[in-house]
Every structure is written in structure tokens, then in C-alpha cells.
Write an enzyme that holds these catalytic residues in place. Structure first.
Site, mmCIF file in Angstrom:
data_model
loop_
_atom_site.group_PDB
_atom_site.id
_atom_site.type_symbol
_atom_site.label_atom_id
_atom_site.label_comp_id
_atom_site.label_asym_id
_atom_site.label_seq_id
_atom_site.Cartn_x
_atom_site.Cartn_y
_atom_site.Cartn_z
ATOM 1 N N ASP A 203 -0.368 -8.447 10.839
ATOM 2 C CA ASP A 203 -0.711 -7.334 9.929
ATOM 3 C C ASP A 203 0.388 -7.675 8.969
ATOM 4 O OD1 ASP A 203 -1.723 -4.273 9.730
ATOM 5 O OD2 ASP A 203 -0.124 -4.876 8.435
ATOM 6 N N GLN B 151 0.814 -1.203 0.076
ATOM 7 C CA GLN B 151 -0.063 -0.106 -0.109
ATOM 8 C C GLN B 151 0.804 1.333 -0.082
ATOM 9 O OE1 GLN B 151 -2.158 -0.830 3.423
ATOM 10 N NE2 GLN B 151 -0.624 -1.078 4.873
ATOM 11 N N ASP C 241 -9.485 -5.756 12.537
ATOM 12 C CA ASP C 241 -9.417 -4.388 11.929
ATOM 13 C C ASP C 241 -9.047 -4.201 10.801
ATOM 14 O OD1 ASP C 241 -9.943 -1.619 11.926
ATOM 15 O OD2 ASP C 241 -8.113 -1.091 13.292
ATOM 16 N N ASP D 228 0.236 -13.078 5.845
ATOM 17 C CA ASP D 228 -1.107 -12.616 5.274
ATOM 18 C C ASP D 228 -2.212 -13.441 6.399
ATOM 19 O OD1 ASP D 228 -3.334 -13.001 3.260
ATOM 20 O OD2 ASP D 228 -1.733 -12.553 1.863
ATOM 21 N N ALA D 229 -3.285 -12.599 6.774
ATOM 22 C CA ALA D 229 -3.843 -12.975 8.099
ATOM 23 C C ALA D 229 -4.615 -14.494 7.749
ATOM 24 C CB ALA D 229 -5.048 -11.982 8.144
ATOM 25 N N HIS E 102 -10.973 3.573 18.008
ATOM 26 C CA HIS E 102 -10.580 2.299 18.648
ATOM 27 C C HIS E 102 -10.988 1.864 19.905
ATOM 28 C CE1 HIS E 102 -7.572 3.584 15.246
ATOM 29 N NE2 HIS E 102 -7.622 2.463 15.125
#
Lengths: 538, 505
Positions: free
Chosen positions: B314, B240, B366, B348-349, B270
Site C-alpha cells: 500500500d 490522501q 483492492d 507504489d504498486a 471484504h
């Protein structure tokens, strides 16, 4: 005169300046565009070894192996035969394959970024009547469970993810592969009529109560007369039914090339309709879904490989089959050791394609000429990114309307990871424009550069500037990619003749004997051969 | 001898090129206006009108040029090249900077139109003694219109796809100037001040070529201006583009141009994401966070002294490293990612979740909104099924689930999808000024778990008051009457809903 001279001088000066400027611009341009070196590789089935069958000059045999059952050929038919043998309690067999890896058209490759198919890459949801196949899928963890009403629940991670398919047409990527963006009313009306007619064919049954179009072919009605449809090519049939629009003809032509390697001009009308009418879509939840994996049907092959563990002789090519007393003797050339061995078997299951069998067994050459095989290429392309294109995003299947090839599959689409550079795609092309022999010559005559520019020209239509994004390209050539059901082949004697077993010694199994090169046909060919062998035993 | 005969032909060729260039500038202005301002029919129509009108003005003004026609003609050529060629660059760059963009746009259109309008009358004046009037008028206009046709055909088919708007206008500016350069050398003897004209034309050419050479970089620069505020940090990771901006002491973080948080009100988001789950879970010693590489959710989690271990998964190492090391950002997450209780995993989640062995007491999910098919996978029933293996009977999970106000179908689709795997769940939402109404979902595997039981609370909370029931009331405009489908890997219906709903805004 003085004037003239002076003006010439200034003109010369001007020309000089122009040339310098032009050179300067060239230089600037050259600095801006970095030259992209694409790593090119030309691979394929082992056709050089295969061609030695024509002029067998193998050494005299120095080794003898005895085995009750020998399977020759490790494609899906051969692996399925092994699966069936194990299932029925016969584990004393050997499987021969001339390649480094078993799997045939279902083999796959693997690079640093993704696994990728080298041939077949998906299996549609099988018809409910294919109990044996569904059972295999369940054993392989592809079907997770069954509902109380007898509906299979497929593992969602093995069903093709959305977005499934897109078509580049009129400079836009549209969703789905049936042309819809920017086509005329007449074209969409014709497409709708065509699909209605195919729905009718889907339900059509013969006098024996069986479907006329079914998978595997041997389940279909035997009483229905196929000769009318099989005796004409798909294009003539379409025209006779009043189909003329470009969108429809292009679409059906694409489907025939994709499944049979040959376009509508050569494919039999029966086969052409079979593509649309043989899948019954018995479960609403799975309409039009397919099972697919990053490695394509390599996944299915790997499930079948469990049944041949420790029983495979790779890089071993059978080159002659002889009948001696009660035994069948198969002469085999071992590529690694460069020796010939003789395998004495009680029975063999011959899972080779018929263009190979004509060299192994006598008196088959002339009849084999009726078997037509389309050559194919599958190019695995690794690229940094896709140049911008308008329309729906990158999908699993990406097809270019009126393209030379058959489009490409995004290999990492079935990954659970986030999509990220580099991307790996498999570009497919069948060379089936009529003269298949000539096509095959071209397949092997063309250099890697020729294939590269062919592929790039095709892809550039949809992705302008893709060349500079490409990192590598592996072009895998299949000399005999698949059997092509050309006009008359499905009703020919040749097919039934060559499928007949030789006594209770040699049983034949290969999708070319069904006439349609799909996983299901090869799977049932393997199962049927074993079932017949076992029936003969008892 | 030959030269005099050739002159009309060269000048007519110049007409042809001029006409092509002129129309290109007009089309560039139209395309730019519709890109930047939208409503392409209106913009194109206004631009064409203004352009033609200003050509008329130019033609009228041309009659006041009476001396040194050749010199003035070349001057005009160079000016058109410079102004027309640079117009798109200037407009692109100014779009972000100034309030009266339309005024500047039409000013440029007027200027180019006016100059283009002067060309033809001037040229006819030059040629009037050399060609018969009848021939002159037909030839000039014939070349003029052919040039226009070629320009209008080339523009959409070849120029925009290959050169882009900026490249096209610069390219034709260069062509315009080349005409000037050519004429300044070719007509050297007829010019009043040949050396001066030559110098001007060559320097214009060099100038525009340099701009053309750097046009890609300029474009990048102009795009980076899109954020409106002062950019204080820009960084592209493989996944990103991270942009941090500052506006009156507040900081905004953009990921791929989407606002991720604003320091002014991020605590609302949050706190509401983290505290309901943390205050209701039976045990909170082992916490898992998916996404949230900014460490702000972890900051909230660490407020509970019972927390022994936090695992943050993440994908983007660039993001977590930034929030571990950047002094300014560490001030906002209070060094949460450097806390010894916190383990950061850059994976990678989905893949990580499938192979993870541990069980977690609380999970905070999130992920970025499901704006594409890649992210959409992280909101599928398959993903939630995968989580089951990481949960105990008492695990509490909260998920950010986009805005129920802006995207009600998307919001309730995620809710239904979670419900298909974990039937015991509850939807809730709150107001975050930077985002608008924002929604979440809280769920548990345990069917007996109620979402009212408060087991613990901390004081250092600015917004959330531990009255969870206040967040669970959804007025009618945050519900949807349409039936939503479950989001699965094979349909990714959520991405369609999301695109449909956010696309409207």
C-alpha cells in the site's frame, strides 16, 4: 475658528487612525503570505567555451593521438554515426564533444523527483519507410515485436500516456491543442479546411513517385519544385489560401515555433506544411501518438551511448581542421587539462553545426550566414502543487493559447507511479521573433530574475498564484537551439554546399544540413555520412 | 467652511460604495446558493428577486426614521457591513448543520436587501436640504448605478478568482464598515451620540477584520463538516485525506471524501473480495494484497490456517500505520496488520510489481476506484501484464472493479482489459448496502482453471456462503450494450468512462 481647530484635531486623529489601520492591515497581510524563496539557477550549453572559437588563442599542441576515424560532435548525428560504424563493423574511432555529456539537444537532467529533458523531449511514431530507425527502436526495446502483417508493436510504457495534450483557452483547459473551446464557427470551419488541405499535402507525390513531404527530407521527391512554397513565408501562404481567423493563425504559429523556433512570419511555407504533411501515420493504432520518456530524448541518446562506450573525449573542443598529406589533423582543446592536442585521423565525420564549422574550416563564413538558429530556453520547474484551474486535468503537454512561451511538459507524466507532490515540469520557449541575433543577445543578457518573471507571467495566465508553489527553477539556455528553416533556406545552395564532403576525408552530418531539427533528420544524417564513407573506402 | 461643501460629495461617494457593496452581497448570495444548492439559473433569479423586493421593503421602512438621521445612517452602514460581510461565512458553516438552509439563506438576503434599501432614502433625506432636489435625485442614482456596474464587473473577473466567495463578502463588509467608521469620525459633531457610534464602528471593524483574517481556516472547518456524522479522526497524509466518522455505533472511513467502508457492512465487501479466490486457489500459502491498507482484506485472508505469508503493498504509510496502531480500527481489522505472517510494504504498486521477484498463490487487488488518471494506470493492461511475472500457473487473482450498476461501462471496461491479458476470468458482483451493487473479477493464468471448484472453506464467514455461482449472474441493467475499449496507458479510456458514469450521479 475654534470650530476649525477642533475639526482639524479630529481630522488629524482620524488620519492617524487610518494610517495605523492601514499599517495594521499590511502587517496582517504580511503575516498571512509567507515569502516563497525560489531556488533559481541559470545554466545552458557551454557558450563561453564555444565563443573562444572566434578568437582562438589556444596553447600549442603537446599531445598527438592517431585514430582511423574521428567523429567531431556528440549530438544525435554524431552518436548515430557511431551507431552506424559499429553496426558496419568499424569500432576503431573516437568521438569528441565539448560538453560534459554527449547527447546535444537530447541531453537530460535529473533531480530528486524526476528525470527531465533539457531540449528535445519526444519522437513521433516514425513513418513505415524509416526502416533503419525502426530497427534501432527495436534494438532499444522500444518496439517489442512485429505483427505477422509487419506492423510494429510499441512498448506501451514508452508511448505517451493519456491525457496527452491540453490547451488553456478562454480561461479553461480544453482537451487537445487544436483550439476548440469557445471558438467561432468560422474559426472551426477554417481549421477543418486547413486539416483537409494538409491531408492532401500528406498524400502529394512528385513525378518520381516520392512524397513531396517526407522524413527524412532526403527521401522526399527531388523532381517536385519546392521553390514556390519555400520562397514564401508561412503567413503569406496562409493568407493566400484564404486563412484569416485568429484560432488558425495562432495554432499554426504555435506549431512552427514549436518545431522550428520561428513563427509563421519567418518560417518558410514549405517547412510550415512539412510539419503537418511529412508524418504519414502509417499505423492506425498509433495515430498521433508519440514516444516519450521522463528524461525526454535523453532516453534515445542513452541507447545510442552504448555504441560510443569508452570512445568519447568529453570537454574536448575541436578548433581547427588541417589537411596534412594523407591525414586530417584536428586541433583539439582539452578543457580539463587546459592543453591542446592534435588528433591525426584518416577520416573524420564532422557532426558539428555549421555555425561552429565556419571556425574549423576555411571559406565557410559567408555562406554560413544563411543558416539561422533560434535561441531557446528550457526551464525545469519544481512545484508543490498546481493552483486550481478549470477544465481537463494535468496532461503531458500543457499549452497556453497566445502564451509567450510554448507551454510546459509534465515530466513525471510517463512515470508509472501515482502523481504526487512535488511536480516537475519543463517550460519551453523559443526566441524566434525575427531578429535571431538580437534574441540571442537577450538570451544571455537577461538575468535569472528577468527570466523568472518572464516565465511566471506566462504561467500565471493559466495558473494564478503559481509563484508561491514553486520550489526551484533551472533555466537552461540554448544559444543556438535549432536550425530554423526560414524562407528560402530549404531550397538554398548554402545547405547543399556545406553538406558536401571534402574529398574522402571529411564527411558532414548535422540536422542543420537537413534544415529541420528533429531526431529523425539527425539520425539519418549520421547514418548517411557513415554509408558514404564506407562506400568511398571500398 | 470647506467641510460643509465637502459633505455632499463624501455622502455621494458613500452612495457609490454602498451601491457597490450592496450588489456584491446580492451576487455573493447568488453564487453561494448556486454552489451549495445547484441549479444556478433558478438560484440567481430567486436571489435577485428577493433582494430587490427586500430593498423595496427597506425603502418603505426608511420613512419611519425621522430623528438622528446621521446616527441611524451610520448604524445601518455598520449593520450591513456585519450582516452582509458575515453572510457567506454563516451560510457556509450552517449548510451542514441545519435542515432549512434555504430559509436561512433567504432570511439573510432579505435582511441585507432591506438594510441596503434603507440607505438611499435615508441619505436623500439627509441631503435634501443641502442640494437642490433635481441634482440630488440624479446624482444619487447616477452614483448608485455606477457602483452597481463596477460591482457586477469586478465580481466574476477579479473578486471570485482572487478572494473567493467568503473573502469577497468579508472584504466588502469591511469596506462598508470603513464608510461607517469614516463618517462617524468625519461627522462627529453632527452625531447625537458620537462616542458610542465611534466605539461601535471601530469594534465592528476589528471584529470583521478578525473574521477576514481567519476566513481560510473557517473555510477548512466548514468543508470538514461535509460528512454529516461525527468526525472522530482526521489526518492528511501526502497521498490522501483520511477521515473517520461515527454514526450510531458504526464507523465510516473516507479517503479524499469518498466512502471507503462502513463498519456496518464492510464484511460483505471484504468477504466477497477475498473468499472466492482463497477457496478456489490450489495453494494459498503465499498471498499478496495490493491496496487495502485498512487491513480488512488481510483479516479475511488470515482466517485460513494454511496461509503462511501475506504481503501487503500500500502506497500510504500514514494509512497502514493508522490501521496498525489505532485501537478502535485495530479492533475492526482484528490486528491483522500486526500479525507476524504479514509484511507491509509502503511503495507504489506499479513500481513495486515491476521489480518484485517472488511468486504468489493468491492476489487480492483492492485499489481505489479509477477516478483520476493517476489511479487509472493501476487498471491498465500494462499493469495486468506486469502481474503475470508474479503469478504461477495456479495463482488466483481477484480485483475490485467498481459498480456494474452505477458504472457498467467502467466495470466491463476493466473486465475486458483483464480479459485481454488473462482470457480465463469471470465477473461477479454482490450487494453492499453502503455502496450499492459492487463488482469484482476473478482470474487465473491457467486456461483449465474452472471457477466452480471449491477446495477449502472456513466457518467464520458472515455473508459469503461459498456458492460462487450465485454471484455471477448479471441482470440486463448491469450490462452494457456499448462496445467498450481496452484501458491502456496511452488512452486511459477507463477514467473517461468512470467520469462520465459517476459524474451523472
Amino acid at each position: 475658528m475654534r470650530n476649525g481647530v477642533k475639526s482639524n484635531q479630529s481630522r488629524r486623529g482620524f488620519l492617524k487612525a487610518t494610517v495605523l489601520l492601514a499599517l495594521g492591515a499590511q502587517f496582517l497581510q504580511a503575516c498571512r503570505t509567507k515569502v516563497n524563496h525560489i531556488f533559481l539557477q541559470l545554466t545552458g550549453t557551454n557558450h563561453i567555451l564555444g565563443h573562444r572559437l572566434r578568437f582562438p588563442d589556444f596553447p600549442a599542441s603537446t599531445e598527438v593521438i592517431e585514430v582511423p576515424i574521428l567523429i567531431v560532435g556528440g549530438g544525435i548525428a554524431g552518436l548515430s554515426a557511431a551507431y552506424r560504424l559499429q553496426q558496419k563493423g568499424y569500432s576503431d574511432f573516437i568521438l569528441l564533444d565539448l560538453e560534459d555529456e554527449v547527447g546535444g539537444n537530447a541531453r537530460n537532467g535529473q533531480n530528486a523527483h524526476s528525470a527531465y529533458p533539457l531540449g528535445a523531449h519526444y519522437l513521433p511514431i516514425p513513418n513505415a519507410s524509416n526502416r533503419e530507425l525502426l530497427q534501432f527502436l527495436e534494438e532499444s526495446g522500444i518496439i517489442k515485436e512485429w505483427t505477422s502483417t509487419g506492423k510494429p508493436i510499441f512498448d506501451e510504457e514508452q508511448l505517451s500516456f493519456a491525457p496527452h495534450e491540453r490547451l488553456f483557452i478562454h480561461n479553461v483547459w480544453q482537451e487537445g491543442i487544436v483550439p476548440s473551446y469557445g471558438i467561432s464557427d468560422a474559426e472551426s470551419a477554417e481549421l477543418a479546411r486547413f486539416f483537409r488541405q494538409m491531408q492532401d499535402f500528406k498524400k502529394l507525390k512528385g513525378a518520381d513517385g516520392k512524397y513531396v513531404f517526407d522524413i527524412p527530407m532526403r527521401n522526399a521527391s527531388q523532381t517536385h519544385d519546392r521553390t514556390v512554397l519555400d520562397g514564401q513565408d508561412m503567413l503569406s501562404w496562409l493568407k493566400s489560401q484564404g486563412y484569416h481567423t485568429e484560432a488558425l493563425l495562432e495554432y499554426v504559429n504555435y506549431c512552427c515555433r514549436d518545431d522550428y523556433g520561428t513563427g509563421i512570419k519567418c518560417t518558410s511555407a514549405f517547412a510550415g506544411i512539412h510539419y503537418f504533411a511529412s508524418r504519414k501515420h502509417d499505423w492506425d493504432d498509433y495515430q498521433d501518438l508519440v514516444l516519450t520518456w521522463q528524461e525526454g530524448n535523453g532516453r534515445l541518446a542513452s541507447h545510442l551511448k552504448k555504441y560510443v562506450k569508452g570512445k568519447v573525449l568529453n570537454k574536448n573542443m575541436a578548433f581547427r581542421i588541417d589537411f596534412k598529406a594523407e591525414k586530417v589533423e584536428v586541433s583539439v582543446y582539452d578543457v580539463a587539462k587546459a592543453i591542446t592536442k592534435v588528433i591525426k585521423a584518416d577520416r573524420i565525420i564532422n557532426c558539428c553545426p555549421q555555425f561552429v564549422n565556419q571556425y574549423l574550416l576555411p571559406n565557410r563564413t559567408s555562406i554560413t550566414r544563411e543558416f539561422h538558429y533560434a535561441p531557446w530556453i528550457v526551464a525545469t520547474i519544481v512545484l508543490r502543487r498546481f493552483p486550481f484551474a478549470d477544465g481537463v486535468p494535468l496532461s503531458w503537454e500543457n499549452i497556453i493559447y497566445k502564451g509567450h512561451g510554448l507551454g510546459y511538459v509534465y515530466d513525471q507524466h510517463q512515470s508509472l507511479k501515482q502523481f504526487n507532490s512535488p511536480f516537475v515540469i519543463s517550460y519551453y520557449h523559443s526566441l524566434g521573433d525575427g531578429d535571431l541575433k538580437q534574441n540571442r543577445k537577450q538570451l544571455f543578457a537577461w538575468t535569472d530574475q528577468q527570466w523568472k518573471s518572464f516565465i511566471l507571467t506566462d504561467l500565471e495566465k493559466a495558473h494564478y498564484g503559481i509563484e508561491k508553489e514553486i520550489i526551484s527553477m533551472e533555466i537552461f539556455r540554448h544559444g543556438h537551439g535549432m536550425i530554423s528553416p526560414v524562407k528560402g533556406f530549404l531550397t538554398s545552395q548554402a545547405r547543399t554546399e556545406l553538406a558536401k564532403s571534402i574529398g574522402d576525408k571529411v564527411y558532414f552530418a548535422h540536422s542543420d544540413l537537413s534544415g529541420i531539427s528533429i531526431f529523425e533528420e539527425a539520425f539519418y544524417q549520421g547514418l548517411d555520412a557513415v554509408d558514404q564513407l564506407i562506400a568511398d573506402l571500398s | 467652511m470647506g467641510k460643509r461643501n465637502n459633505l455632499p460629495i463624501f455622502l455621494l461617494l458613500a452612495v457609490f460604495i454602498i451601491a457597490t457593496c450592496g450588489l456584491i452581497y446580492e451576487l455573493v448570495a447568488g453564487a453561494l446558493a448556486s454552489y451549495l444548492l445547484g441549479d444556478s439559473v433558478k438560484q440567481f433569479s430567486f436571489i435577485i428577486g428577493t433582494y430587490l423586493f427586500s430593498m423595496g421593503v427597506g425603502s418603505f421602512l426608511a420613512k419611519y426614521i425621522t430623528k438622528n438621521l446621521f446616527d441611524r445612517f451610520i448604524d445601518i452602514e455598520l449593520m450591513i457591513g456585519l450582516i452582509g460581510g458575515c453572510s457567506s461565512v454563516v451560510l457556509f458553516l450552517m449548510f451542514q448543520q441545519i435542515e432549512h438552509f434555504q430559509f436561512v439563506l433567504y432570511f439573510f438576503v432579505f435582511l441585507t436587501g432591506c438594510l441596503c434599501g434603507m440607505e438611499i432614502p435615508l441619505l436623500m433625506n439627509i441631503l435634501k436640504d443641502r442640494i437642490q432636489f433635481r441634482d440630488l435625485v440624479s446624482n444619487v442614482f447616477a452614483f448608485d448605478y455606477i457602483g452597481a456596474l463596477i460591482a457586477s464587473v469586478l465580481f466574476p473577473i477579479l473578486l471570485i478568482p482572487k478572494l473567493g466567495v467568503m473573502g469577497t463578502s468579508l472584504f466588502f463588509g469591511i469596506i462598508n464598515i470603513l464608510v461607517g467608521v469614516f463618517l462617524s469620525f468625519y461627522l462627529s459633531k453632527k452625531l447625537k451620540n458620537p462616542i458610542w457610534i465611534k466605539m461601535k464602528s471601530v469594534s465592528c471593524l476589528v471584529l470583521l477584520s478578525i473574521v477576514f483574517f481567519y476566513s481560510d481556516d473557517l473555510l477548512k472547518y466548514s468543508e470538514s463538516q461535509l460528512y454529516g456524522n461525527n468526525i472522530i479522526y482526521k489526518h492528511s497524509t501526502p497521498y490522501q485525506r483520511i477521515v473517520l466518522t461515527e454514526n450510531r455505533g458504526d464507523y465510516q472511513l473516507f479517503l479524499n471524501n469518498n466512502l471507503q467502508f462502513n463498519t456496518k457492512d464492510e464484511y460483505r465487501y471484504h468477504e466477497v473480495l477475498v473468499h472466492p479466490a482463497m477457496s478456489m486457489a490450489k495453494d494459498i500459502s503465499n498471498v499478496l494484497v495490493f491496496g487495502g491498507g485498512d487491513g480488512l482484506a488481510v483479516r479475511e485472508i488470515l482466517k485460513y490456517p494454511e496461509v503462511k505469508k501475506v504481503t501487503l503493498v500500500d502506497l500510504d504509510e500514514g494509512m497502514t500505520r493508522l490501521f496498525k496502531t489505532n485501537e478502535l480500527l485495530v479492533r475492526y481489522n482484528q490486528g491483522s496488520l500486526n500479525d507476524p505472517r504479514v509484511t507491509v510494504i509502503n511503495q507504489d504498486a506499479f513500481i513495486w510489481a515491476k521489480s518484485a521477484k517472488d511468486k504468489y498463490d493468491v492476489m487480492i487487488i483492492d485499489f481505489p476506484d479509477p477516478s483520476n488518471y493517476s489511479l487509472g494506470k493501476l487498471f491498465t493492461n500494462s499493469f495486468y501484464q506486469t502481474l503475470a511475472a508474479l503469478m504461477t500457473d495456479n495463482t488466483m487473482v481477484s480485483v475490485q472493479t467498481t459498480s456494474p450498476y452505477f458504472a457498467p461501462k467502467s466495470y466491463w471496461c476493466i473486465h475486458e482489459t483483464i480479459g485481454s491479458v488473462f482470457p480465463n476470468n469471470i465477473a461477479y458482483h454482490t450487494y453492499v448496502p453502503s455502496f450499492g451493487e459492487w463488482g469484482f473479477c476473478l482470474f487465473s493464468m491457467n486456461m483449465q482453471q474452472r471457477f466452480t471448484q471449491l477446495r477449502r472453506r472456513v466457518d467464520k464467514v458472515r455473508y459469503y456462503n461459498y456458492k460462487f455461482e450465485e454471484l455471477t449472474n448479471f441482470p440486463a441493467d448491469m450490462r452494457t450494450t456499448e462496445k467498450v475499449e481496452i484501458n491502456r496507458l496511452d488512452n486511459q479510456i477507463l477514467v473517461r468512462y468512470f467520469d462520465e458514469e459517476w459524474g451523472k450521479i
